[in-house]
Scaffold this motif. Structure first.
Motif, PDB file in Angstrom:
ATOM      1  N   PRO A   1       1.001  11.658   2.642  1.00 23.21           N
ATOM      2  CA  PRO A   1       2.537   9.607   2.007  1.00 23.21           C
ATOM      3  C   PRO A   1       3.673  10.333   3.114  1.00 23.21           C
ATOM      4  O   PRO A   1       3.535   9.285   3.950  1.00 23.21           O
TER       5      PRO A   1
ATOM      6  N   HIS B   1       2.962   9.441   6.560  1.00 21.80           N
ATOM      7  CA  HIS B   1       2.239   7.972   6.693  1.00 21.80           C
ATOM      8  C   HIS B   1       2.908   6.998   6.749  1.00 21.80           C
ATOM      9  O   HIS B   1       3.220   6.409   7.569  1.00 21.80           O
ATOM     10  N   THR B   2       4.324   7.270   6.042  1.00 25.79           N
ATOM     11  CA  THR B   2       5.010   6.557   6.418  1.00 25.79           C
ATOM     12  C   THR B   2       6.068   6.513   7.849  1.00 25.79           C
ATOM     13  O   THR B   2       6.499   5.745   8.391  1.00 25.79           O
TER      14      THR B   2
ATOM     15  N   TYR C   1      -1.664   1.258   8.382  1.00 26.81           N
ATOM     16  CA  TYR C   1      -1.353   0.382   6.419  1.00 26.81           C
ATOM     17  C   TYR C   1      -1.981   0.615   6.288  1.00 26.81           C
ATOM     18  O   TYR C   1      -1.774   1.193   4.588  1.00 26.81           O
TER      19      TYR C   1
ATOM     20  N   VAL D   1       0.878  -1.419   0.424  1.00 31.12           N
ATOM     21  CA  VAL D   1       0.243  -0.173  -0.513  1.00 31.12           C
ATOM     22  C   VAL D   1       0.935   0.897   0.134  1.00 31.12           C
ATOM     23  O   VAL D   1       2.009   1.627   1.003  1.00 31.12           O
ATOM     24  N   GLY D   2       0.890   1.968  -0.844  1.00 31.40           N
ATOM     25  CA  GLY D   2       1.461   3.072  -1.035  1.00 31.40           C
ATOM     26  C   GLY D   2       3.074   3.135  -1.511  1.00 31.40           C
ATOM     27  O   GLY D   2       3.489   4.097  -1.178  1.00 31.40           O
TER      28      GLY D   2
ATOM     29  N   THR E   1      -4.938   5.473   4.205  1.00 35.67           N
ATOM     30  CA  THR E   1      -4.307   6.037   3.098  1.00 35.67           C
ATOM     31  C   THR E   1      -4.051   7.120   2.524  1.00 35.67           C
ATOM     32  O   THR E   1      -4.656   7.598   2.107  1.00 35.67           O
ATOM     33  N   THR E   2      -6.096   7.425   3.371  1.00 39.99           N
ATOM     34  CA  THR E   2      -6.408   9.001   3.517  1.00 39.99           C
ATOM     35  C   THR E   2      -6.521   9.897   4.290  1.00 39.99           C
ATOM     36  O   THR E   2      -7.101  11.040   4.150  1.00 39.99           O
TER      37      THR E   2
END
Length: 301
Positions: A163, A166-167, A155, A29-30, A158-159
């Motif tokens: 990004p 998120h990581t 994980y 994901v991503g 993602t919204t």
């Protein structure tokens, strides 16, 4: 997906290419350096080969089981896993999924380099001396499951974050889970002794660096500045075996890996683990496995 291939057997009578599978970043994901989700037949690093083939991966895998028993081979040892147990497979270890067992639970994969070095050291990601099979008690199991569930939620979300953030959150959440896992791995009596005993730790590291050329207990003792007697006491306290037994076990493991995963002539395999004379290597291997190198290789093919 790009993979590296070397020649070995699949254990079913055929000779085939056994792959070392890289971490499939493109399927995360991503595109992050980890994956977490339910176990199933669609594991991405097995897309091109049956699960039962002996193979290597170049990333970490942690499997938390909801059911069992499951039989799984890691570095030529067969492990029986039951509900609540964890398997921790590290990069480069030889392993094979069972044909007959059904894998149910949650699987986490991590790409080397996804976490910073300080976290890698704190969590013992490359403690190959620790056993891959872990049996958490109920409180530790609850903590690990909660941490892994939170990691899976982060994980899949993602919204709500950009990004890069998120990581970052994933790295912190993954670290929290791995710290719990590392504490579990180090809490067994044997692992705790190995972790705290400086003499044994230095010996273990020296063997890992030198086993391919140095099989002498006295040479290791001299290099580390210990008497042979001190080294014997430390290794026996940590592992229950002699320094010579510890060295020989590491040599045998590497020989098995080369026999299983390469088409190197047996003489070259022996030379690679410190036996220039092929006959001496065959005698040593038979002494420790009750099989000749040729018979061991043939059994895998």
């Amino acid at each position: 997906m790009v993979d590296r291939t070397i020649q070995a057997g699949d254990g079913d009578g055929d000779i085939d290419a056994i792959r070392t599978f890289p971490f499939p970043v493109e399927l995360s994901v991503g595109g992050v350096g980890m994956q977490v989700g339910p176990m199933g037949t669609g594991r991405p690093w097995h897309a091109d080969a049956p699960l039962h083939r002996v193979h290597r991966i170049d990333f970490h895998v942690v499997m938390l089981f909801d059911d069992g028993p499951v039989h799984h081979m890691i570095d030529f040892a067969e492990y029986e896993v039951t509900a609540g147990d964890l398997l921790w497979i590290r990069p480069g270890q030889v392993h094979r999924f069972s044909r007959t067992s059904e894998y149910r639970g949650t699987v986490l994969t991590m790409q080397p380099g996804f976490l910073p070095r300080t976290t890698v050291e704190a969590t013992g990601l490359y403690r190959y001396d620790l056993p891959p099979l872990l049996h958490p008690d109920e409180p530790r199991s609850a903590g690990l499951r909660a941490a892994l569930a939170q990691l899976q939620r982060e994980y899949e979300d993602t919204t709500t974050l950009p990004p890069s953030l998120h990581t970052t959150v994933l790295r912190h959440t993954l670290t929290a889970f791995l710290l719990r896992l590392a504490h579990l791995a180090a809490s067994s009596a044997e692992a705790a002794r190995q972790w705290s005993d400086t003499t044994f730790t230095l010996f273990r590291e020296a063997v890992e660096q030198g086993f391919a050329t140095n099989h002498s207990v006295s040479a290791y003792a001299d290099a580390l500045g210990y008497s042979r007697r001190t080294l014997v006491r430390a290794v026996r306290a940590a592992t229950g075996e002699t320094p010579k037994g510890f060295i020989d076990k590491r040599v045998v493991l590497e020989a098995k890996r080369l026999l299983a995963h390469t088409d190197m002539p047996i003489g070259r395999v022996g030379a690679a683990v410190g036996f220039p004379d092929a006959a001496n290597f065959s005698k040593f291997f038979h002494q420790h496995t009750e099989m000749t190198p040729a018979a061991f290789r043939a059994e895998l093919r």
